[in-house]
Design a protein around this motif. Sequence first.
Motif, PDB file in Angstrom:
ATOM      1  N   UNK A 146      -4.132   2.993   1.111  1.00  0.00           N
ATOM      2  CA  UNK A 146      -4.477   1.935   2.307  1.00  0.00           C
ATOM      3  C   UNK A 146      -5.892   1.757   2.720  1.00  0.00           C
ATOM      4  N   UNK A 197       0.746  -0.838   0.141  1.00  0.00           N
ATOM      5  CA  UNK A 197      -0.006  -0.182   0.017  1.00  0.00           C
ATOM      6  C   UNK A 197       0.559   1.419   0.212  1.00  0.00           C
ATOM      7  N   UNK A 198       0.085   2.603   0.117  1.00  0.00           N
ATOM      8  CA  UNK A 198       0.818   3.388  -0.245  1.00  0.00           C
ATOM      9  C   UNK A 198       1.106   4.075   1.900  1.00  0.00           C
ATOM     10  N   UNK A 199       0.744   3.600   2.547  1.00  0.00           N
ATOM     11  CA  UNK A 199       1.074   4.225   3.428  1.00  0.00           C
ATOM     12  C   UNK A 199       1.631   4.616   3.771  1.00  0.00           C
ATOM     13  N   UNK A 248      -9.646  -5.667   5.416  1.00  0.00           N
ATOM     14  CA  UNK A 248      -9.243  -6.160   6.911  1.00  0.00           C
ATOM     15  C   UNK A 248     -10.845  -6.366   7.832  1.00  0.00           C
ATOM     16  N   UNK A 257     -10.487   9.231  -6.619  1.00  0.00           N
ATOM     17  CA  UNK A 257      -9.483   8.673  -6.089  1.00  0.00           C
ATOM     18  C   UNK A 257      -8.650   8.757  -7.560  1.00  0.00           C
ATOM     19  N   UNK A 277      -6.171  -8.453  -2.778  1.00  0.00           N
ATOM     20  CA  UNK A 277      -6.191  -7.220  -0.861  1.00  0.00           C
ATOM     21  C   UNK A 277      -7.755  -6.865  -1.181  1.00  0.00           C
ATOM     22  N   UNK A 279      -8.288   2.103   1.501  1.00  0.00           N
ATOM     23  CA  UNK A 279      -9.584   2.067   0.136  1.00  0.00           C
ATOM     24  C   UNK A 279      -9.469   0.452   0.041  1.00  0.00           C
ATOM     25  N   UNK A 280      -8.342   0.235  -0.221  1.00  0.00           N
ATOM     26  CA  UNK A 280      -8.221  -1.363  -0.112  1.00  0.00           C
ATOM     27  C   UNK A 280      -7.888  -1.946   0.700  1.00  0.00           C
ATOM     28  N   UNK A 281      -6.828  -1.869   1.313  1.00  0.00           N
ATOM     29  CA  UNK A 281      -6.525  -2.702   3.062  1.00  0.00           C
ATOM     30  C   UNK A 281      -7.349  -2.645   4.093  1.00  0.00           C
TER      31      UNK A 281
END
Lengths: 160, 245, 279
Positions: free
Chosen positions: B199, A29-31, B207, A55, B100, B201-203
């Motif tokens: 993070x 991810x892009x965290x 979860x 987005x 994911x 929107x997807x991850x």
Amino acid sequence: MERSTLNLLVGIFVLLGFFAFLVLAFKVGNLSAGGSGQTYTLVANFDNIGQLKERAPVRSAGVLVGRVKSVRFDPVHYTAEVRMAIDTQFKFPKDTSASVLTSGILGEQYIGLEAGGDDQMLKDGDQIKLVQGAVVLERLIGQFLFNKAQDSSAAKGAQK
Amino acid sequence: MVLESTLRNIRLVGDGTLKIVERIGATVVFLGLTLTQSATSFRRFDLVIREIFYAGVQSLIIIMVSGLFVGMVLGLQGRETLQNYGSEQSVGVLVALSLVRELGPVVAALLFASRAGSAITAEIGLMKATEQLSAMEMMAINPMARVVAPRFWGGVISMPLLAMLFSAMGIIGGFLVAVVLIGVDDGAFWSQMQAAVDFRHDIANGIIKSLVFGIAVSAIATFEGYEASPTAEGVYGATTRTVVS
Amino acid sequence: MPDLGSRHVSVVSVTNLVEITELNFGYGSRLVLKGINLTVRKGSLVAIMGLSGCGKTTLLRLIGGQLQAHEGSVMVAGQHLNNMSQSDLYALRRRLGMMFQFGALFTDLSVYDNVAFQMHEHTSLSESVIRDLTLMKLNAVGLRGVQSLMPSELSGGMARRVALARATALDPELILYDEPFAGLDPISLGVIGQLIRRLNDALGATSILVTHDVQESLKIVDYVYFVSEGVIVAQGTPEQIRASTLPFVHQFIWGEADGPMPFHYPAKTMANDLGLREV
């Protein structure tokens, strides 16, 4: 099973799961790129946004600085009102221009920000005045043909 | 009469629908009951840790291996297709997003239901069939609090961890096939993935999804076991129903 | 004399630990138990006997509060079980021990943990005290040596003895036995029978035994109730029962094939079923 072994195995399991979470968050991810995750909003009205979606990335000089938060039709001005969430660590001058661009010929569309030279910086909720909408391919081709026709008729006129 | 047989068939559909709705309702009521009896599980967390071991740790191998292979297949097939459009570097995006967002939670939940869920159902069903639950009740101990709730929470806690492990292993599998075996550019693989996967929107959504699946699977598994008719056939039927529903 | 009221009878004054009056119970519309009257004196060992399916296990469940009487009343230790709240029922059950048909040991716990289960759940005793008590209980049934085994590793007779240790773990006032002799070899049978009697006397408890094993239970019990088709058909001390001339009791005790309980299930005549015509 011995209680301590059980606790150990469950502990390993939970740590593995947590590790997977970290991998997903930072490697996939892009965290990490998101920095603080704090954003402020900028608004821009385009006459045409093409295929721009929520987005979609907002880039400046090719670098990701934010994302499109919402796209809405403005019924007063008949334009598309695009709200962008920009990372707080990036500030842009008041006379920054925004345009809807395409990455590659068939790639996704994004918003490009080009910084101006003003001393004043844009604040949360500010409107970007200088905008350039999406280039619509049909219109481009139409324009091209029209120009060609005009050129040739002008040339004919000149021959007479 | 044609009319009569049509009516009978419609009645059958109605009957079936009502039965399904009844079953869902009963499961939800049972879930509520489990939640009200959950205090013991948290006061004595070692009970839950035991169940995390049986539900989570023992599903670890199957989840990780399946994840790895699913990721490998995605990497291989994704690259073949994307190659036609000259964008094989996007294979990372394809693998990561499909895992994911969807495959991770869903497939992990399916595996979890067939591996751990059926085991929970069979265990509780057998405890009922051999009068262990009655024995507990006669000892003034509520089986909902002592048997059902710890298993429920063990499942709920294990599920998101397993789903994340599944996704992570899948992405590693996709990386192995696409980058190491086929030779897609390493940097492009990761950077495109990072640019596309958000993070929150997807991850985070993935979860949350797996958490919801965890609650559903655990509630169904414990419910079917607890409601199983106390015979070998009853336990067998309940185990099948857990996996199917 | 002050009126104590009938609702709050103190435990000490109760000589009958279990009192059942005019009890009716059924599953659905089928009545399983009809007009049962039964009393169990404190300190005694009472057997409820009957054929399989005559309702004796149901009777035991009614005494344990797992089922509710439809009509009539069930009183245990001076408290009415009808419409008792869950918490009151659980409070009462702490004074009860029950041994199930095949032991019903918790298969995921070791023998030691099975016996210590109620101490862990219900008391705040320290681990060393629980250990001592558990070993004493296991010693009483002669199985201190198997404390670390799992129930699946025990023979049927040993599992039954462990279940006995577990049922008596908290020194209950009333112990219920559901078919304690079912499926045991003669030696284990004798051992369990002796243990039931010994534990009852040693703990000063009261025991109710549901069984169809006549010879073994007549050796150890103080009083017997015979149930047939939901009705108590005979009762008395073992001597009275042995001497009974009631045809049903006689057939039951001596295990005769035919008698009041017919060998043949009611059916049409044999000739009819075989399609023979009378000549």
